[in-house]
Design an enzyme around this catalytic site. Structure first.
Site, PDB file in Angstrom:
ATOM      1  CG  ASP A  40      -0.286  -0.273   2.522  1.00  0.00           C
ATOM      2  OD1 ASP A  40       0.864   0.166   2.709  1.00  0.00           O
ATOM      3  OD2 ASP A  40      -0.906  -0.933   3.380  1.00  0.00           O
ATOM      4  NE  ARG A  54      -0.757   3.200   4.187  1.00  0.00           N
ATOM      5  CZ  ARG A  54      -1.931   2.556   4.116  1.00  0.00           C
ATOM      6  NH1 ARG A  54      -2.654   2.637   3.020  1.00  0.00           N
ATOM      7  NH2 ARG A  54      -2.364   1.856   5.143  1.00  0.00           N
ATOM      8  CG  ASP A  59      -3.958  -2.358   6.705  1.00  0.00           C
ATOM      9  OD1 ASP A  59      -2.764  -2.092   6.480  1.00  0.00           O
ATOM     10  OD2 ASP A  59      -4.351  -2.907   7.743  1.00  0.00           O
ATOM     11  CB  THR A  60      -1.267  -4.602   1.867  1.00  0.00           C
ATOM     12  OG1 THR A  60      -0.176  -3.700   2.094  1.00  0.00           O
ATOM     13  CG2 THR A  60      -2.127  -4.079   0.732  1.00  0.00           C
ATOM     14  CD  GLU A  62       2.850  -3.299   8.166  1.00  0.00           C
ATOM     15  OE1 GLU A  62       3.985  -3.100   7.682  1.00  0.00           O
ATOM     16  OE2 GLU A  62       1.985  -2.408   8.233  1.00  0.00           O
ATOM     17  NE  ARG A 105       2.895   6.808   5.091  1.00  0.00           N
ATOM     18  CZ  ARG A 105       2.443   5.694   5.653  1.00  0.00           C
ATOM     19  NH1 ARG A 105       2.952   4.521   5.274  1.00  0.00           N
ATOM     20  NH2 ARG A 105       1.498   5.731   6.569  1.00  0.00           N
TER      21      ARG A 105
END
Length: 267
Positions: A40, A54, A59-60, A62, A105
């Site tokens: 992401d 971002r 949400d991906t 980690e 970001r």
């Protein structure tokens, strides 16, 4: 009396007009690919200046947190994002809230060849819908894609209990947690006592979702598509364009008599 009727008509017209959303999102800005950080987050060049972006509303898993092991589907998500970014025509778009997060970001919607990449990541199970910011213009679009991916148990949804139902992120269970061993942060091998979600082998004679090394990412017409993909491509292929899919069956320039099936996402 005529004047009164005129005012009534104008008021009704205002109510019937569609809501103007011109200021809900910004114009699109052309950017150039630099690198992918994870599923992401990426680095692009905007007006020859490198910026970190971002992707909003997703949400991906980690892969870069030194305090945690590489999470399942983290590497795959990063590669899928890179597949869209490396050779696609890229644009970014800001929402109506702040442009930057506390880390500096740029909070954006990312487009590759006109496709909303944020939505594509969710649509094929590489990301979940997640947000902590006020920028939520495409939230309903992504929620619909998430529901479809969840029903089909795609990628992150294939591991029971993996997606945190109570908030952001993903949940590990020690009894069934897939474990990743790595020689570096970019090469990953899955070792687990549980059976991993396997990729269906490519089937000849059917449209593909896989990019062929050396092929152009942007193809002009079906003649060019078939030069590299004789049986056509699916709508999850990086080179897919709606003009290739006039019958809107999720396949472009496909071989005659073929019907779309869910396993083609991995074909």
């Amino acid at each position: 009396m005529k004047l009164f009727k005129f005012f009534i008509a104008m008021i009704l017209l205002l109510f019937l007009l569609p809501e103007h959303k011109g200021e809900a999102v910004s114009s699109k800005y052309t950017v150039k690919y630099v690198s992918v950080v994870d599923g992401d987050t990426a680095v692009v060049k905007l007006n020859n200046k490198a910026i970190k972006i971002r992707l909003l509303l997703i949400d991906t898993p980690e892969s870069k947190d030194p305090r945690k092991p590489v999470q399942p589907y983290a590497i795959e998500a990063a590669r899928y994002l890179e597949n869209y970014m490396r050779y696609g025509k890229l644009q970014i778009q800001y929402d109506n809230g702040g442009k930057l997060d506390k880390y500096g970001r740029h909070l954006v919607y990312l487009y590759s060849n006109g496709k909303l990449v944020n939505n594509e990541m969710v649509r094929y199970g590489y990301a979940r819908v997640g947000y902590i910011y006020s920028q939520r213009y495409y939230l309903n679009v992504l929620k619909k894609s998430e529901n479809n991916a969840k029903q089909k148990r795609l990628k992150i949804w294939s591991i029971k209990g993996y997606v945190n139902p109570y908030g952001e992120g993903f949940v590990y269970k020690t009894s069934s947690k897939p474990t990743y061993t790595t020689t570096n942060r970019n090469v990953t091998r899955l070792t687990s006592t549980t059976k991993p979600n396997t990729t269906t082998p490519s089937r000849k004679g059917y449209p593909t979702s896989r990019y062929k090394s050396g092929a152009p990412r942007v193809l002009a017409n079906c003649t060019e598509v078939k030069k590299y993909y004789p049986y056509g491509i699916t709508d999850s292929h990086v080179s897919y364009q709606t003009k290739f899919d006039r019958d809107h069956d999720r396949m472009g320039c496909e071989a005659p008599g073929v019907q779309y099936q869910s396993w083609m996402v991995n074909n």
